[in-house]
Design a protein around this motif. Structure first.
Motif, PDB file in Angstrom:
ATOM      1  N   SER A   2     -24.784  26.626 108.183  1.00 17.10           N
ATOM      2  CA  SER A   2     -26.048  26.074 107.686  1.00 17.10           C
ATOM      3  C   SER A   2     -26.625  26.744 106.427  1.00 17.10           C
ATOM      4  N   GLN A   3     -27.589  25.968 105.746  1.00 17.66           N
ATOM      5  CA  GLN A   3     -28.288  26.286 104.572  1.00 17.66           C
ATOM      6  C   GLN A   3     -29.418  27.075 104.957  1.00 17.66           C
ATOM      7  N   ILE A   4     -29.800  27.842 104.206  1.00 16.91           N
ATOM      8  CA  ILE A   4     -31.196  28.648 104.099  1.00 16.91           C
ATOM      9  C   ILE A   4     -31.786  28.426 102.584  1.00 16.91           C
ATOM     10  N   TRP A   5     -33.116  28.588 102.640  1.00 15.63           N
ATOM     11  CA  TRP A   5     -34.036  28.375 101.373  1.00 15.63           C
ATOM     12  C   TRP A   5     -34.534  29.738 101.063  1.00 15.63           C
ATOM     13  N   ALA A   6     -34.567  30.139  99.804  1.00 15.57           N
ATOM     14  CA  ALA A   6     -35.238  31.516  99.584  1.00 15.57           C
ATOM     15  C   ALA A   6     -36.404  31.337  98.591  1.00 15.57           C
ATOM     16  N   GLY A   7     -37.605  31.210  99.149  1.00 14.39           N
ATOM     17  CA  GLY A   7     -38.783  31.225  98.296  1.00 14.39           C
ATOM     18  C   GLY A   7     -39.423  32.294  97.671  1.00 14.39           C
ATOM     19  N   HIS A  15     -42.842  40.359  92.802  1.00 18.81           N
ATOM     20  CA  HIS A  15     -42.569  39.015  93.311  1.00 18.81           C
ATOM     21  C   HIS A  15     -42.659  39.465  94.884  1.00 18.81           C
ATOM     22  N   HIS A  16     -42.781  38.089  95.587  1.00 17.84           N
ATOM     23  CA  HIS A  16     -42.757  38.018  97.063  1.00 17.84           C
ATOM     24  C   HIS A  16     -41.643  37.196  97.625  1.00 17.84           C
ATOM     25  N   CYS A  17     -40.459  37.520  98.251  1.00 16.46           N
ATOM     26  CA  CYS A  17     -39.241  36.630  98.449  1.00 16.46           C
ATOM     27  C   CYS A  17     -39.482  36.387 100.026  1.00 16.46           C
ATOM     28  N   VAL A  18     -39.305  35.083 100.353  1.00 17.86           N
ATOM     29  CA  VAL A  18     -39.257  34.690 101.909  1.00 17.86           C
ATOM     30  C   VAL A  18     -38.203  33.775 102.129  1.00 17.86           C
ATOM     31  N   VAL A  19     -37.303  33.952 102.901  1.00 11.57           N
ATOM     32  CA  VAL A  19     -36.052  33.035 103.317  1.00 11.57           C
ATOM     33  C   VAL A  19     -36.388  32.512 104.584  1.00 11.57           C
ATOM     34  N   VAL A  20     -36.082  31.108 104.496  1.00  8.84           N
ATOM     35  CA  VAL A  20     -36.250  30.275 105.981  1.00  8.84           C
ATOM     36  C   VAL A  20     -34.920  29.447 106.056  1.00  8.84           C
ATOM     37  N   ASP A  21     -34.654  29.300 107.395  1.00  8.64           N
ATOM     38  CA  ASP A  21     -33.588  28.550 107.875  1.00  8.64           C
ATOM     39  C   ASP A  21     -33.916  27.032 107.968  1.00  8.64           C
ATOM     40  N   GLU A  22     -33.167  26.225 108.379  1.00  9.54           N
ATOM     41  CA  GLU A  22     -33.040  24.848 108.720  1.00  9.54           C
ATOM     42  C   GLU A  22     -34.249  24.285 109.474  1.00  9.54           C
ATOM     43  N   ARG A  23     -34.759  25.279 110.257  1.00  8.99           N
ATOM     44  CA  ARG A  23     -35.890  25.004 111.150  1.00  8.99           C
ATOM     45  C   ARG A  23     -37.165  25.529 110.912  1.00  8.99           C
ATOM     46  N   GLY A  24     -37.121  26.198 109.502  1.00 11.87           N
ATOM     47  CA  GLY A  24     -38.340  26.548 108.840  1.00 11.87           C
ATOM     48  C   GLY A  24     -38.821  28.103 109.402  1.00 11.87           C
ATOM     49  N   LEU A  54     -30.431  27.970  98.644  1.00  8.04           N
ATOM     50  CA  LEU A  54     -31.030  27.423  97.449  1.00  8.04           C
ATOM     51  C   LEU A  54     -32.472  28.393  97.298  1.00  8.04           C
ATOM     52  N   TRP A  55     -32.434  28.730  96.199  1.00  6.54           N
ATOM     53  CA  TRP A  55     -33.477  29.367  95.671  1.00  6.54           C
ATOM     54  C   TRP A  55     -34.574  28.552  94.943  1.00  6.54           C
ATOM     55  N   ALA A  56     -35.796  28.844  95.353  1.00  5.71           N
ATOM     56  CA  ALA A  56     -37.131  28.105  94.747  1.00  5.71           C
ATOM     57  C   ALA A  56     -38.124  28.924  94.368  1.00  5.71           C
ATOM     58  N   VAL A  57     -38.512  28.721  92.821  1.00  5.74           N
ATOM     59  CA  VAL A  57     -39.799  29.736  92.608  1.00  5.74           C
ATOM     60  C   VAL A  57     -40.841  28.731  92.217  1.00  5.74           C
ATOM     61  N   VAL A 106     -44.345  29.135 101.748  1.00  2.00           N
ATOM     62  CA  VAL A 106     -44.869  27.771 101.289  1.00  2.00           C
ATOM     63  C   VAL A 106     -43.594  27.259 100.181  1.00  2.00           C
ATOM     64  N   VAL A 107     -43.386  28.002  99.259  1.00  2.00           N
ATOM     65  CA  VAL A 107     -42.317  27.714  98.191  1.00  2.00           C
ATOM     66  C   VAL A 107     -41.043  27.467  99.123  1.00  2.00           C
ATOM     67  N   ALA A 108     -40.515  28.156 100.041  1.00  2.92           N
ATOM     68  CA  ALA A 108     -39.393  28.182 100.399  1.00  2.92           C
ATOM     69  C   ALA A 108     -39.223  26.889 101.409  1.00  2.92           C
ATOM     70  N   ASP A 109     -40.515  26.519 102.139  1.00  8.26           N
ATOM     71  CA  ASP A 109     -40.636  25.734 103.091  1.00  8.26           C
ATOM     72  C   ASP A 109     -40.644  24.378 102.459  1.00  8.26           C
ATOM     73  N   GLU A 110     -41.363  24.128 101.521  1.00  6.49           N
ATOM     74  CA  GLU A 110     -41.519  23.039 100.658  1.00  6.49           C
ATOM     75  C   GLU A 110     -40.100  22.737  99.936  1.00  6.49           C
ATOM     76  N   ALA A 111     -39.259  23.535  99.601  1.00  2.75           N
ATOM     77  CA  ALA A 111     -37.929  23.207  99.007  1.00  2.75           C
ATOM     78  C   ALA A 111     -37.294  22.622 100.399  1.00  2.75           C
ATOM     79  N   ARG A 112     -37.222  23.441 101.301  1.00  2.00           N
ATOM     80  CA  ARG A 112     -36.532  22.998 102.697  1.00  2.00           C
ATOM     81  C   ARG A 112     -36.973  21.375 103.182  1.00  2.00           C
ATOM     82  N   MET A 113     -38.383  21.149 103.274  1.00  2.00           N
ATOM     83  CA  MET A 113     -38.702  19.837 103.462  1.00  2.00           C
ATOM     84  C   MET A 113     -38.575  18.888 102.446  1.00  2.00           C
ATOM     85  N   ARG A 114     -38.403  19.201 101.204  1.00  2.00           N
ATOM     86  CA  ARG A 114     -38.251  18.005 100.311  1.00  2.00           C
ATOM     87  C   ARG A 114     -36.690  17.873 100.325  1.00  2.00           C
ATOM     88  N   LYS A 115     -36.018  18.291 101.131  1.00  2.00           N
ATOM     89  CA  LYS A 115     -34.577  18.045 101.354  1.00  2.00           C
ATOM     90  C   LYS A 115     -33.817  18.541 100.142  1.00  2.00           C
TER      91      LYS A 115
END
Length: 125
Positions: A2-7, A15-24, A54-57, A106-115
């Motif tokens: 599975s993929q994860i997203w790091a915002g 900085h603050h880093c949050v990582v979410v999985d495919e379910r958010g 996938l990293w998102a800033v 929000v950064v991580a989850d937006e990257a996830r939801m935007r596919k």
């Protein structure tokens, strides 16, 4: 795998880093000082969770330059989620006001939801 997203919510000194999985679901949340040794730690920890990250800033210049350089040198794919998009989206998320942790989520989850997903090879999208 599975993929994860790091915002990452970019700050001046931290900085603050949050990582979410495919379910958010939140897998990691960490405040990190903006210097090379400190920034290498969450990069290492995130990749230990999943190499398909996938990293998102929320900023793509000045204060984010060191992190962006480290991610690129580690061949990590990245996307930029505008500060305006984060601000507008954050109203839809629960939580008290504006915090760095909430913004990073929000950064991580937006990257996830935007596919936004990893394609073949690192790139700044």
């Amino acid at each position: 795998m599975s993929q994860i997203w790091a915002g990452v919510d970019i700050g001046k000194e931290h900085h603050h880093c949050v990582v979410v999985d495919e379910r958010g679901e939140r897998l990691l949340s960490r405040r990190v000082f903006s210097d090379e040794p400190a920034l290498l730690e969450p990069i290492k920890d995130v990749l230990a969770l999943c190499e398909d990250t996938l990293w998102a800033v929320d900023i793509n210049h000045s204060g984010a330059a060191l992190l962006i350089g480290l991610l690129l040198s580690s061949e990590q794919p990245m996307v930029y989620i505008t500060g305006l998009a984060v601000h507008q989206a954050s109203a839809a998320y629960r939580g008290q006001g504006k915090t760095d942790g909430k913004d990073a989520f929000v950064v991580a989850d937006e990257a996830r939801m935007r596919k936004a997903s990893v394609s073949c090879g690192p790139a700044m999208r």
